[in-house]
Design an enzyme around this catalytic site. Structure first.
Site: not given
Ligand code: PEP
Ligand code: MG
Length: 762
Positions: A372, A479, A515, A613, A636-637, A647, A684
């Site tokens: 993050h 976020r 979110r 996710e 991302n997740d 990650r 996203c």
């Molecule tokens: C994701 O996981 O792609 C996402 C948008 O949420 P974050 O990156 O905040 O976990």
């Molecule tokens: Mg996420």
């Protein structure tokens, strides 16, 4: 030979002891000297030597020995496959011989003194698949080393590989005898946020962490001595107060710990040493950390368990004094023009502290490209390198640094020509960005008239200003945890309402997708710590807020109230992994809205969506979509969970591929499932902000792409150059490919054909 009873424990002990000693060595030559000395002792062999690979000459240099001719250290080398050493390096396997001379690869080195040693055991030192060198033991007696000995040396070498790599990198910075395996002052990491920055290092150290105190000189030693003495006095009073409070409640023998503390504080040797160090020109915090850590290391290496325990007391005391010194100096930190924040970790709160115009770059020792911290940096458009594990960050405070966020590397104290090259590259980038910006206010329409909705991901206030009027059709991911991370306690419902209102107003009438709190994983609230073995598989996202309905309800009530009269709120739920969680969250949402209506609020029903996710949500996308208004993929997740690649872990960063065929298939499946039940689907995660991926996502049927504001112009410029049919053709082509490398290659070729510049991969 069968291991002797008890042998494993003593072996483990020796291993630990050697690693501990080696870790605290100041540089590479000392590291290697300790290794050969201690390994020879523990294995009771006559010779132990180490050879290190020099990438410039591609040869293995004889770097340290116990038992052979020391005068030859650093004086001779062997090529790959040359002699027994080169042979071990080439085969990447141990070689165990009872008569070395008889081996066809044996090569005699004049003057080494090797001729009398018959038996030979060499093992490669391998770090991240690279042979860094060879560790060798030798004996006069012609015999094969036994299995235990071989296993010990292999284990030793595996443990030491990382330490040797680190010592080499650090040594090269400190200007100590050059480690042949590294280029001076350059430290590799993982790209975090693209762009180049040239600036000055400001070390970010977490409170009371002795290891990350930056090295700084002191302007006025007497002032620093005074600060130190005041801090010691404050800690003395603190310890006596605790003792006083506990006396009568605990047994007298337990109070002796506090007496020991006071004695340590009164110990003139310790205080005296710190003061001497300050008078030698080091600031108080640095002097304290140097002295305490040195004693801690000595204590930890003692055989006696009681003395080893005292290391913990000493460290605790050191931390207390440091906390006092830091409390006194809070707010004194100055951020120079072109500040580059460097630290073990870079917490979100610090990003808010540096004046935006001064923040040039970020470098983090831990974390990876999708941590993050990196996502925030991308949102702010600040060049960032993550996972620079070998950086001796505490020692470079105030140094000049180049941050190369494209290739993921940093250069400390660059030579003038190199610095100039980077400054020129920075200028060229700015010109390129200005050109991309020129299309920001144009609609995102492809050459065949197909319109694509582009949204932004937000969270930071500064970002809000930046994104206003930047051609986004709304917010696809706000976020909400970011304002939570910047505080020292949970924000109240009213505080939240004001923050959310600001967001909703800024974009109205465009939609804002908020979110619900997504903490856990690599996002820890300082006032709500979650300590887990496996934080990404643990208590995070919706799991936390369903277990704490009071937090969830306060948050959604604040969102709903904030939306009164604007009606542009959408609510999104993170980390859903089954339908029951969704049903529970929906029930809480309805309850919050019903209560607000009873309280007299008039609030439109917001659209509610689920983030996809985790792999389970991909397979259940239809069941989830049916219950809500939209789906949004958190790639991302999803990538981390599909590929089982943390990650946040730089060590496996090279395995984290959002272009992995399995990820693309999952992404396609989510669109199909959502559309089958008539629900729109957006994405996203960071993938949406990658111009090539944006083409694939449009072809898959994604209705909206939500990305960091800094990527918006580039994605828009790209989509405006292609027809949807081109994107569909590219998708059809890559869906048959079986590696992410081939897929990325095909996408980049397509971009180049469309006239979009693609950076060559470093
Ligand atoms: C994701 O996981 O792609 C996402 C948008 O949420 P974050 O990156 O905040 O976990
Ligand atoms: Mg996420």
């Amino acid at each position: 030979m069968a291991p002797e009873p008890g042998a494993p424990t003593s072996m483990l002990k020796s291993l630990r002891r050697i690693v501990q000693e080696v870790v605290s060595a100041p540089d590479l030559p000392e590291t290697l000297a300790i290794i050969v000395r201690r390994v020879r002792e523990v294995m009771r062999t006559e010779v132990c030597s180490v050879y290190i690979h020099d990438p410039v000459t591609d040869r293995y240099v004889f770097m340290a020995t116990e038992g052979l001719n020391k005068a030859l250290e650093g004086r001779f080398s062997l090529g790959l496959g040359e002699g027994l050493i080169g042979y071990v390096a080439k085969r990447e396997e141990p070689l165990n011989l009872d008569n070395a001379e008889a081996h066809p690869k044996f090569k005699y080195i004049e003057g080494s003194g090797e001729e009398v040693f018959k038996s030979f055991l060499g093992v490669p030192i391998i770090n991240h698949r690279q042979v860094l060198g060879v560790l060798v033991v030798q004996q006069r007696e012609p015999r094969r080393f036994d299995e235990d000995e071989e296993a010990f040396l292999v284990t030793m070498s595996a443990q030491l590989a990382g330490v040797i790599a680190h010592a080499g990198a650090v040594g090269s910075y400190r200007g100590k005898p050059r480690d042949p395996s590294r280029r001076a002052t350059e430290f590799p990491g993982v790209p975090g946020s693209p762009g180049i920055a040239v600036g000055r290092v400001v070390v970010v150290s977490p409170p009371s962490d002795l290891r990350s105190v930056p090295h700084r000189p002191c302007a006025d030693p007497e002032v620093e001595v005074g600060l130190f003495q005041d801090a010691v006095q404050a800690v003395r009073e603190e310890v006596l107060a605790i003792r006083e409070e506990l006396s009568g409640r605990v047994r007298p023998e337990e109070l002796t710990l506090f007496d020991a503390y006071v004695m340590l504080l009164d110990d003139h040797a310790l205080s005296g040493e710190v003061i001497e160090c300050i008078r030698g020109g080091v600031w108080a915090q640095g002097a304290l950390s140097q002295v305490v850590l040195r004693h801690v290391r000595t204590f930890e290496m003692m055989e006696d368990a009681y003395i080893r325990e005292r290391a913990t007391d000493l460290r605790d005391l050191g931390r207390r004094i440091l906390a006092q010194l830091q409390a006194g100096s809070r707010g004194r930190l100055e951020y120079p023009e072109r500040t580059v924040l460097v630290g073990e970790e870079i917490p979100a709160s610090i990003l808010a502290e540096v004046p935006e115009a001064r923040l040039a770059g970020i470098v983090s020792v831990s974390g990876s490209g999708n941590s993050h911290a990196a996502i925030l940096a991308r949102a702010m458009g600040v060049p960032t390198v993550m996972g620079v594990v070998d950086l001796p960050f505490a020692e470079i405070d105030g140094a000049e640094i180049v941050v190369d966020g494209h290739d993921g590397r940093v250069l400390v104290d660059p030579a003038p020509e190199l610095r100039q090259q980077y400054l020129e590259a920075m200028e060229a980038e700015r010109a390129d960005a200005r050109q991309m910006e020129s299309c920001i206010d144009l609609p995102c329409v492809m050459t065949d008239g197909h319109a694509v909705k582009l949204l932004v991901n937000t969270g930071l206030n500064s970002e809000l200003m930046r994104t206003l009027g930047r051609g986004a059709e709304g917010v696809g991911l706000y976020r909400t945890e970011i304002p939570f991370l910047m505080r020292e306690r949970f924000p109240t419902e009213e505080e939240q309402r004001l923050i959310y209102r600001e967001q909703l107003e800024a974009f109205a009438p465009r939609p804002v997708t908020m979110r619900t709190l997504d903490v856990g994983g690599d996002k820890a609230l300082p006032y709500f710590p979650i300590k887990e073995e496996n934080p990404f598989l643990g208590w995070r996202g919706i799991r936390v807020t369903l277990d704490h309905p009071e937090i969830f309800l306060a948050q959604v009530r604040a969102m709903l109230k904030a939306s009164a009269g604007l009606d542009n709120l959408r609510i999104m739920l993170p980390m859903i992994s089954n339908t029951l969680e969704l049903d529970d969250a929906l029930a809480l949402l309805s309850r919050a809205r019903a209560e607000l209506c009873e309280e007299g609020w008039t609030i439109a029903t917001p659209q509610v969506g689920v983030m996809v996710e985790v792999p389970a949500a991909v397979y259940q996308a239809g069941d989830l979509a049916r219950r809500v208004d939209f789906l949004s993929v958190g790639s991302n997740d999803l990538t981390q969970y599909l590929l089982a690649v943390d990650r946040n872990n730089a060590r496996v960063a090279a395995l984290y591929h959002a272009y992995h065929p399995a990820v693309l298939q999952a992404l396609q499946e989510v669109v199909r499932a959502a559309h089958d039940v008539g629900r729109p689907v957006s994405i996203c995660g960071e993938l949406a902000g990658d111009p090539g991926a944006a083409l694939l996502l449009v072809a898959m049927g994604y209705d909206m792409l939500s990305m960091s504001a800094t990527n918006l112009a580039r994605v828009k410029a790209t989509l405006r150059r292609f027809a949807r049919a081109d994107a569909a053709q590219l998708l059809a082509e890559v869906m048959h490919m079986d590696t992410s490398r081939r897929i990325r290659g095909a996408v980049e070729d397509c971009l180049r054909r469309g006239g979009i510049a693609v950076r060559p991969r470093g």
